[in-house]
Write a protein that holds these residues in place. Structure first.
Motif, PDB file in Angstrom:
ATOM      1  N   GLU A 296      39.662  -5.628 -23.947  1.00  0.00           N
ATOM      2  CA  GLU A 296      38.328  -5.112 -24.260  1.00  0.00           C
ATOM      3  C   GLU A 296      37.287  -6.142 -23.856  1.00  0.00           C
ATOM      4  O   GLU A 296      37.369  -7.311 -24.237  1.00  0.00           O
ATOM      5  CB  GLU A 296      38.213  -4.817 -25.756  1.00  0.00           C
ATOM      6  N   VAL A 297      36.286  -5.687 -23.088  1.00  0.00           N
ATOM      7  CA  VAL A 297      35.209  -6.561 -22.629  1.00  0.00           C
ATOM      8  C   VAL A 297      33.868  -5.928 -22.985  1.00  0.00           C
ATOM      9  O   VAL A 297      33.792  -4.715 -23.255  1.00  0.00           O
ATOM     10  CB  VAL A 297      35.295  -6.796 -21.103  1.00  0.00           C
ATOM     11  N   PRO A 298      32.779  -6.722 -23.023  1.00  0.00           N
ATOM     12  CA  PRO A 298      31.464  -6.138 -23.307  1.00  0.00           C
ATOM     13  C   PRO A 298      31.074  -5.098 -22.265  1.00  0.00           C
ATOM     14  O   PRO A 298      31.518  -5.148 -21.104  1.00  0.00           O
ATOM     15  CB  PRO A 298      30.540  -7.361 -23.267  1.00  0.00           C
ATOM     16  N   HIS A 299      30.226  -4.159 -22.652  1.00  0.00           N
ATOM     17  CA  HIS A 299      29.841  -3.090 -21.728  1.00  0.00           C
ATOM     18  C   HIS A 299      28.977  -3.608 -20.586  1.00  0.00           C
ATOM     19  O   HIS A 299      28.785  -2.920 -19.577  1.00  0.00           O
ATOM     20  CB  HIS A 299      29.080  -1.990 -22.497  1.00  0.00           C
ATOM     21  N   THR A 300      28.464  -4.831 -20.722  1.00  0.00           N
ATOM     22  CA  THR A 300      27.631  -5.402 -19.665  1.00  0.00           C
ATOM     23  C   THR A 300      28.442  -6.130 -18.598  1.00  0.00           C
ATOM     24  O   THR A 300      27.866  -6.667 -17.649  1.00  0.00           O
ATOM     25  CB  THR A 300      26.633  -6.389 -20.286  1.00  0.00           C
ATOM     26  N   THR A 301      29.761  -6.164 -18.747  1.00  0.00           N
ATOM     27  CA  THR A 301      30.597  -6.885 -17.789  1.00  0.00           C
ATOM     28  C   THR A 301      30.565  -6.203 -16.426  1.00  0.00           C
ATOM     29  O   THR A 301      30.752  -4.985 -16.318  1.00  0.00           O
ATOM     30  CB  THR A 301      32.045  -6.953 -18.284  1.00  0.00           C
ATOM     31  N   THR A 302      30.324  -6.979 -15.370  1.00  0.00           N
ATOM     32  CA  THR A 302      30.253  -6.428 -14.020  1.00  0.00           C
ATOM     33  C   THR A 302      31.649  -6.269 -13.425  1.00  0.00           C
ATOM     34  O   THR A 302      32.631  -6.822 -13.940  1.00  0.00           O
ATOM     35  CB  THR A 302      29.420  -7.343 -13.115  1.00  0.00           C
ATOM     36  N   VAL A 303      31.713  -5.516 -12.324  1.00  0.00           N
ATOM     37  CA  VAL A 303      32.989  -5.328 -11.640  1.00  0.00           C
ATOM     38  C   VAL A 303      33.500  -6.656 -11.086  1.00  0.00           C
ATOM     39  O   VAL A 303      34.706  -6.955 -11.146  1.00  0.00           O
ATOM     40  CB  VAL A 303      32.834  -4.291 -10.507  1.00  0.00           C
ATOM     41  N   LEU A 304      32.589  -7.495 -10.579  1.00  0.00           N
ATOM     42  CA  LEU A 304      32.997  -8.792 -10.054  1.00  0.00           C
ATOM     43  C   LEU A 304      33.571  -9.668 -11.156  1.00  0.00           C
ATOM     44  O   LEU A 304      34.599 -10.337 -10.990  1.00  0.00           O
ATOM     45  CB  LEU A 304      31.801  -9.485  -9.402  1.00  0.00           C
ATOM     46  N   ALA A 305      32.915  -9.653 -12.327  1.00  0.00           N
ATOM     47  CA  ALA A 305      33.411 -10.444 -13.449  1.00  0.00           C
ATOM     48  C   ALA A 305      34.769  -9.943 -13.916  1.00  0.00           C
ATOM     49  O   ALA A 305      35.644 -10.721 -14.306  1.00  0.00           O
ATOM     50  CB  ALA A 305      32.413 -10.417 -14.600  1.00  0.00           C
ATOM     51  N   THR A 306      34.966  -8.625 -13.869  1.00  0.00           N
ATOM     52  CA  THR A 306      36.255  -8.056 -14.258  1.00  0.00           C
ATOM     53  C   THR A 306      37.365  -8.515 -13.316  1.00  0.00           C
ATOM     54  O   THR A 306      38.478  -8.834 -13.740  1.00  0.00           O
ATOM     55  CB  THR A 306      36.178  -6.528 -14.257  1.00  0.00           C
ATOM     56  N   SER A 307      37.048  -8.569 -12.019  1.00  0.00           N
ATOM     57  CA  SER A 307      38.034  -9.035 -11.039  1.00  0.00           C
ATOM     58  C   SER A 307      38.394 -10.494 -11.284  1.00  0.00           C
ATOM     59  O   SER A 307      39.567 -10.877 -11.213  1.00  0.00           O
ATOM     60  CB  SER A 307      37.476  -8.851  -9.629  1.00  0.00           C
ATOM     61  N   GLU A 308      37.377 -11.326 -11.580  1.00  0.00           N
ATOM     62  CA  GLU A 308      37.646 -12.730 -11.875  1.00  0.00           C
ATOM     63  C   GLU A 308      38.484 -12.870 -13.145  1.00  0.00           C
ATOM     64  O   GLU A 308      39.385 -13.718 -13.221  1.00  0.00           O
ATOM     65  CB  GLU A 308      36.325 -13.486 -12.028  1.00  0.00           C
ATOM     66  N   LEU A 309      38.188 -12.029 -14.133  1.00  0.00           N
ATOM     67  CA  LEU A 309      38.940 -12.075 -15.386  1.00  0.00           C
ATOM     68  C   LEU A 309      40.398 -11.702 -15.160  1.00  0.00           C
ATOM     69  O   LEU A 309      41.308 -12.294 -15.752  1.00  0.00           O
ATOM     70  CB  LEU A 309      38.295 -11.131 -16.399  1.00  0.00           C
ATOM     71  N   GLN A 310      40.638 -10.741 -14.302  1.00  0.00           N
ATOM     72  CA  GLN A 310      42.015 -10.346 -13.995  1.00  0.00           C
ATOM     73  C   GLN A 310      42.785 -11.505 -13.371  1.00  0.00           C
ATOM     74  O   GLN A 310      43.960 -11.746 -13.706  1.00  0.00           O
ATOM     75  CB  GLN A 310      42.016  -9.152 -13.040  1.00  0.00           C
ATOM     76  N   GLY A 311      42.122 -12.253 -12.493  1.00  0.00           N
ATOM     77  CA  GLY A 311      42.774 -13.403 -11.890  1.00  0.00           C
ATOM     78  C   GLY A 311      43.096 -14.479 -12.917  1.00  0.00           C
ATOM     79  O   GLY A 311      44.156 -15.107 -12.861  1.00  0.00           O
ATOM     80  N   MET A 312      42.180 -14.689 -13.893  1.00  0.00           N
ATOM     81  CA  MET A 312      42.424 -15.683 -14.933  1.00  0.00           C
ATOM     82  C   MET A 312      43.593 -15.278 -15.815  1.00  0.00           C
ATOM     83  O   MET A 312      44.426 -16.109 -16.187  1.00  0.00           O
ATOM     84  CB  MET A 312      41.163 -15.872 -15.773  1.00  0.00           C
ATOM     85  N   ILE A 313      43.674 -13.979 -16.156  1.00  0.00           N
ATOM     86  CA  ILE A 313      44.781 -13.491 -16.982  1.00  0.00           C
ATOM     87  C   ILE A 313      46.114 -13.684 -16.253  1.00  0.00           C
ATOM     88  O   ILE A 313      47.100 -14.150 -16.842  1.00  0.00           O
ATOM     89  CB  ILE A 313      44.569 -12.019 -17.346  1.00  0.00           C
ATOM     90  N   THR A 314      46.133 -13.355 -14.985  1.00  0.00           N
ATOM     91  CA  THR A 314      47.360 -13.510 -14.200  1.00  0.00           C
ATOM     92  C   THR A 314      47.796 -14.970 -14.149  1.00  0.00           C
ATOM     93  O   THR A 314      48.987 -15.292 -14.317  1.00  0.00           O
ATOM     94  CB  THR A 314      47.147 -12.975 -12.772  1.00  0.00           C
TER      95      THR A 314
END
Length: 459
Positions: free
Chosen positions: A118-136
């Motif tokens: 779950e992320v804030p509704h203001t999270t951008t698509v670019l930030a989501t992609s970066e977050l996915q890389g951090m999780i991996t």
């Protein structure tokens, strides 16, 4: 008297002692029992190996403990306001609110992980992609570290002063104290605070300490065994290990007219020294000052003693010529004079001024004894192999510091840096021999200190 009744015989004597003798018992079959025990152990190991192989072949799910470790690995993503410099700090735009429904199963030697973030509704698509890389990346590091948690924890016993430092920071709600572990793989590790150094020492425990963590998936409050500790790490105060500076900075000496060849000299950054030298930041700064090491453009450069003497003599001359008090001399006036008339860089002059006194709000309170002693050492260094008459040396020293400061000249200022050889014929002579260069072994130290004279007085 002897009576016999059935299979039991009773003997009695005048001492009224009784003894019972039974027929011998049949022998215990130890060999079959030992074989049965060994077979049971082999069977248990075989079943365990078969179960693990079967789980990999059938893509079975991971254990609850392994799932908890994967969740713990993602904890940095849930931190808010992570400290500066934290490699796992999450930008505000890609902050994580919650991690739910983590599922994982084995696929041969790999692990497939599925989770909901779950992320804030203001999270951008670019930030989501970066977050996915951090999780991996975090999950990979957890898997490479082993999901069995073996050796994942260390128990450290803090000394009282460190406990007080941490408690004080918590109570006052100030920034947390920074503790850093320094050391090359071939060295004993040390822990450094802002101003002190502690050596890490391992102490074996007589009892095993178990590390337990609560389960995130079991609502009944089950705990998981994360590790078994057999040792504790103690922190012992130690002296900073600054001796490596002389080796690391060999060939990088700063001298007059060095500006043209600065690019061709070996380079060693101050930030490198902070990471490699086993000393706190305060101890490192003090060590650089005592060893007369400049920081120029972020690089460490020990200043040549001759050039340092030249700068100090010029400073004394300008104090007199500009009618400035050595108790409160304007730093900018002195630095500007050195830069304009002698082309000495301001960054060099400013550091030299700070070494030999206190600078407060642009004024310099000179440490007279420190300046006079350094000039005296600069003169004495030329007489390491050939002695100089004490009277001649004192005359040169007084001429170098000038009439205004010659009253401060005293051999006591050079204590531990010379050998004095008294002579009734020609007068006492001096040789430059700092105690720091002598061997630590007493016999070798004495042999290195004794010159070819019959009488000697060491200062």
């Amino acid at each position: 008297m002897l009576c016999t009744t059935g299979a039991t015989r009773i003997r009695a004597s005048s001492r009224c002692l009784l003894s019972l003798d039974h027929p011998s018992s049949p022998p215990v079959p130890l060999d079959p029992l030992g074989g049965l025990l060994v077979s049971t152990v082999i069977l248990q190991q075989g079943v365990g190996l078969l179960g693990g192989a079967f789980a990999e072949l059938t893509d079975a799910g991971i254990s609850a403990g392994a799932r908890d470790k994967l969740l713990h690995a993602l904890d940095p993503l849930l931190r808010r306001g992570a400290a500066n410099g934290d490699a796992t700090a999450v930008p505000e735009g890609s902050r994580v609110l919650a991690i739910k429904e983590l599922r994982a199963k084995r696929a041969g030697s790999l692990i497939d992980v599925d989770l909901t973030v779950e992320v804030p509704h203001t999270t951008t698509v670019l930030a989501t992609s970066e977050l996915q890389g951090m999780i991996t990346q975090l999950l990979k590091e957890a898997e490479e570290g082993g999901l069995g948690d073996a050796g994942a924890f260390r128990l450290i016993e803090l000394p009282p002063e460190l406990c007080q430092l941490i408690d004080s920071a918590v109570e006052t709600k100030t920034s947390q104290p920074i503790l850093s572990i320094k050391g090359h793989p071939t060295e004993d590790a040390v822990v450094c605070t802002a101003d002190k150094t502690f050596t890490l020492r391992s102490v074996v425990l007589s009892n095993t300490v178990l590390v337990l963590t609560p389960s995130r998936t079991d609502p009944d409050g089950t705990v998981h065994l994360r590790d078994q500790l057999h040792e504790v790490l103690e922190l012992v105060p130690s002296v900073p290990k600054l001796h490596k500076l002389s080796v690391l900075l060999r060939g990088t000496e700063y001298d007059e007219g060095d500006e043209d060849r600065r690019a061709t000299l070996p380079r060693y950054k101050y930030e490198q020294a902070r990471g490699e030298i086993q000393a706190s930041d305060s101890e490192l700064k003090l060590g650089l000052k005592e060893r007369r090491i400049l920081v120029l453009d972020g690089y460490l450069r020990p200043i040549a003693p001759v050039h340092l003497n030249t700068i100090l003599e010029l400073l004394l001359n300008y104090l007199i010529s500009l009618s400035l008090s050595h108790e409160a001399a304007p730093v900018d006036d002195l630095v500007s004079a050195l830069a304009d008339e002698h082309e000495i860089p301001r960054e060099v002059s400013n550091q030299v001024v700070a070494w030999f006194g206190q600078v407060d709000e642009g004024t310099w309170k000179m440490d007279v004894n420190a300046v006079v002693a350094e000039i005296g050492l600069g003169i004495l260094r030329h007489y390491k192999h050939e002695p100089i008459l004490e009277t001649e040396f004192m005359t040169k020293w007084k001429n170098a510091v000038g009439d205004a400061f010659e009253s401060a000249v005293s051999l006591q200022l050079l204590s531990g840096n010379y050998l004095r050889n008294p002579s009734a014929i020609s007068g006492a002579t001096l040789n430059y021999l700092p105690a720091s260069t002598l061997p630590t072994d007493p016999a070798a130290r004495f042999a290195g200190a004794v010159p070819h004279t019959h009488k000697m007085e060491k200062r």
